[in-house]
Motif scaffolding. Sequence first.
Motif, mmCIF file in Angstrom:
data_model
loop_
_atom_site.group_PDB
_atom_site.id
_atom_site.type_symbol
_atom_site.label_atom_id
_atom_site.label_comp_id
_atom_site.label_asym_id
_atom_site.label_seq_id
_atom_site.Cartn_x
_atom_site.Cartn_y
_atom_site.Cartn_z
ATOM 1 N N GLU A 71 0.824 -1.207 0.000
ATOM 2 C CA GLU A 71 0.000 0.000 0.000
ATOM 3 C C GLU A 71 0.856 1.253 0.000
ATOM 4 O OE1 GLU A 71 -3.992 1.374 2.353
ATOM 5 O OE2 GLU A 71 -2.270 0.838 3.573
ATOM 6 N N THR A 72 2.001 1.208 0.702
ATOM 7 C CA THR A 72 2.815 2.414 0.859
ATOM 8 C C THR A 72 3.762 2.656 -0.309
ATOM 9 O OG1 THR A 72 4.412 1.122 2.152
ATOM 10 C CG2 THR A 72 2.724 2.340 3.375
ATOM 11 N N LEU A 73 4.026 1.644 -1.130
ATOM 12 C CA LEU A 73 4.904 1.836 -2.276
ATOM 13 C C LEU A 73 4.180 2.605 -3.393
ATOM 14 C CD1 LEU A 73 6.764 -1.568 -2.654
ATOM 15 C CD2 LEU A 73 7.773 0.629 -2.068
ATOM 16 N N VAL A 74 4.847 3.581 -3.953
ATOM 17 C CA VAL A 74 4.307 4.340 -5.086
ATOM 18 C C VAL A 74 5.066 3.899 -6.337
ATOM 19 C CG1 VAL A 74 3.833 6.610 -6.034
ATOM 20 C CG2 VAL A 74 3.811 6.273 -3.553
ATOM 21 N N LEU A 75 4.404 3.056 -7.134
ATOM 22 C CA LEU A 75 5.090 2.440 -8.262
ATOM 23 C C LEU A 75 5.518 3.458 -9.312
ATOM 24 C CD1 LEU A 75 2.979 -0.821 -8.716
ATOM 25 C CD2 LEU A 75 5.061 -0.461 -7.394
ATOM 26 N N ASN A 76 4.694 4.470 -9.547
ATOM 27 C CA ASN A 76 5.052 5.496 -10.539
ATOM 28 C C ASN A 76 6.327 6.227 -10.142
ATOM 29 O OD1 ASN A 76 2.918 4.955 -12.221
ATOM 30 N ND2 ASN A 76 1.582 6.502 -11.341
ATOM 31 N N LYS A 77 6.482 6.455 -8.850
ATOM 32 C CA LYS A 77 7.674 7.132 -8.362
ATOM 33 C C LYS A 77 8.909 6.273 -8.588
ATOM 34 C CE LYS A 77 9.588 9.253 -4.173
ATOM 35 N NZ LYS A 77 9.370 9.519 -2.732
ATOM 36 N N LEU A 78 8.750 4.974 -8.360
ATOM 37 C CA LEU A 78 9.863 4.059 -8.582
ATOM 38 C C LEU A 78 10.242 4.024 -10.067
ATOM 39 C CD1 LEU A 78 8.923 1.017 -6.311
ATOM 40 C CD2 LEU A 78 10.648 2.763 -5.883
#
Length: 240
Positions: A71-78
């Motif tokens: 939930e806390t991971l932001v895939l677009n940011k990665l």
Amino acid sequence: MKILSWTNIRLLLMFFLVIFLYSFTSYRNNHRKIVKVEVKILDNNTPFIKSETVNKLLIEKNNNAKNFTKETLVLNKLENSINKQLLIQKADVYITVDGVLKAVVKQKTPLGRICAENGSFYIDYEGNKMPFSDNYTARVPLISGDITGVKKEKLAQVLRTIYEDEFLQKNIIGVQVLPNGSLILENRNYDFKIDFGRTINIKRKFDNYKAFFQKAVSDSTLIKYKMINLKFTQQVVCIK
């Protein structure tokens, strides 16, 4: 008349049960810890960038991604952080249902190599600058002269044609850009130069050159020439 029959009650109960199970599953799934990180480099036969480098980048950007939940991971940011790397064309980052953080990386494709006093770099598939890699050196034509004399899209089109043709890829080892935007090509096995002219009728010129070369090599006449002129699309002019 009964407002609710036993059948309707059972349908309502099943409906709420499905919603509850879906919400519960989604909650557990979003709060599941990342169990490991996997990186896949496409076209790994030309390893300009190592999977360890991307893995390290993922972890550094998240202060150890394994301690994060889905939930806390932001895939677009990665993805954006990986795409900023100058050797990478595109990265897709996603999480599997079993909690594996995966990154699929496509590297840039170098088409030509420029070595100059003010900086050395590759020309990539789109005609943009691509830095050298400490891990791998591509065998591509060496580009000399003033590359600002020709539009980068046109130069990239010439280099793509060479790269995508097996014969030309083995045959052409150098591209010189003249001040007027014309190109002089260098052959691998013979001393003659190839006057390509301006970057127009590119495919036709290369087709003419291949047809000429196949005939001339069978006649053993290639060693006699100093210049092969491809400027005229209807004929190939040879200078001894």
